[in-house]
Design an enzyme around this catalytic site. Structure first.
Site: not given
Length: 380
Positions: A95, A269
């Site tokens: 991320d 996720d």
């Protein structure tokens, strides 16, 4: 120049928006829809890379913010990048650090340039901009990386979210320009807009015009209801080109995975399977099971009689309960292995259901068995 990440659509379910496909990355090709275990600190908590590979994980997520703060992206780069540093040979996604800055950091100040904030470990002043986030991700070396975005609270005002979305689009453009390795790392744009359809549409339009190799749907699973999340997904997935992967960030409860797939999501996720494992909560084919409960003290059956994971093949509820109650780390290793296996293999079953054009029937049967149809059912 060939992009680092390519998506291939294999089949669409006849009755829903669900897609069967595959994503080609520099570290292998993996099938979609897929669940990605989260390894925040370059490790999936309590599990070795070998265990992850054995249970069928093809790609894992690591966290840019945490690795920037400690040990530092320079050390990871010197160690050969994340794959070599943590000895994981398959796919890695990072991320951008944006979510952590907006959720963890104290005394933050958002400007057009980026975000000033205090490091929660030692109080040091830090600054994260789109360019800095991309530089960190380039140095970490994942296959897939995220644009730097602001994740506004779901119930923030319209005006605030509008300005936030506009700034996130400008940040995405800056990040794209700063990206040094487009041939080895695929950069995804992140669609924001909270619950406002027109702002989601604007965000998607802005980002699709920049032609990212994939798109993430951010700002969900942050406190809104399941109905709200599904409502947003219903229109948002349709805004992403069919030839690009669609990634729903931070979602990992079994019902949300299946309902996301029904709406055309390819990637998910979540820290959920390992987080709940640490207090003895297990996902099973018959629903949620809290193995530390007293009723399992003399239960010498596996956590899930339908499961073929290492834990269920070798250990009983009574033994695992004993380990959890005595704070033995082996206990949380066993529950973590089981929960991650459960979600990885749930997605395998979902892919088969898409292949067979019976995902709606699969959902109905799974929800019934898991207990989602009961009143007051838990969401994991």
């Amino acid at each position: 120049m060939e992009p680092a990440i390519k998506y291939r659509l294999i089949k669409t379910d006849k009755h829903t928006g669900a897609r069967l496909g595959e994503i080609i990355t520099p570290h292998g090709t993996f099938p979609t829809p897929i669940f990605m275990p989260v390894g925040t600190q370059a490790t999936v908590k309590a599990m070795s890379p070998e265990e992850l590979e054995d249970l069928g994980a093809d790609i894992i997520l690591s966290n840019t913010y945490h690795l920037w703060v400690r040990p530092g992206e320079d050390i990871v780069k010197e160690g050969g990048g994340l794959h070599q540093f943590m000895n994981w040979k398959k796919g890695i996604l990072t991320d951008s650090g944006g979510f952590q800055v907006f959720s963890l950091a104290k005394l933050r100040d958002i400007t057009e340039e980026g975000v000033h904030f205090k490091n929660e470990l030692n109080g040091a002043n830090m600054f994260l901009s789109p360019e800095k986030a991309i530089q960190i991700e380039n140095d970490l070396g994942p296959d897939i990386m995220m644009s730097f975005d602001e994740c506004p609270p779901y119930f923030e005002s319209y005006d605030y979210v509008k300005h936030s979305v506009e700034r996130t689009s400008r940040w995405a453009e800056r990040g794209l320009k700063a990206h040094r390795n487009p041939e080895t790392q695929g950069l995804f744009g992140i669609i924001q807009g909270a619950g406002f359809e027109d702002l989601r549409r604007q965000s998607a339009k802005d980002l699709v015009s920049m032609d990212f190799p994939g798109y993430s749907i951010g700002g969900l699973s942050v406190g809104e209801s399941k109905e709200e999340m599904n409502r947003v997904l219903d229109f948002t997935t349709q805004l992403i080109p069919e030839n690009k992967p669609r990634y729903l960030m931070g979602v990992g409860s079994p019902d949300a995975l299946i309902d996301g797939v029904l709406r055309g999501v390819d990637m998910f996720d979540c820290v959920l399977p390992t987080r709940i494992a640490r207090n003895g909560t297990c996902m099973t084919s018959h629903g949620r099971l809290v193995v530390k409960n007293a009723k399992y003290a003399r239960d010498f059956t596996p956590i899930d009689d339908n499961c073929q994971c290492y834990t269920c093949r070798n250990y009983t509820r009574a033994y695992i309960r004993h380990l959890i109650k005595t704070d033995e780390t082996f206990g949380l290793r066993l529950t973590s292995i089981h929960n991650v296996y459960f979600l990885v293999h749930l997605m395998k079953d979902v892919r088969q259901a898409i292949m067979d054009d019976n995902l709606l029937e699969f959902r109905q049967n799974f929800f019934e068995e898991y207990g989602y149809n009961k009143e007051n059912s838990k969401n994991f």
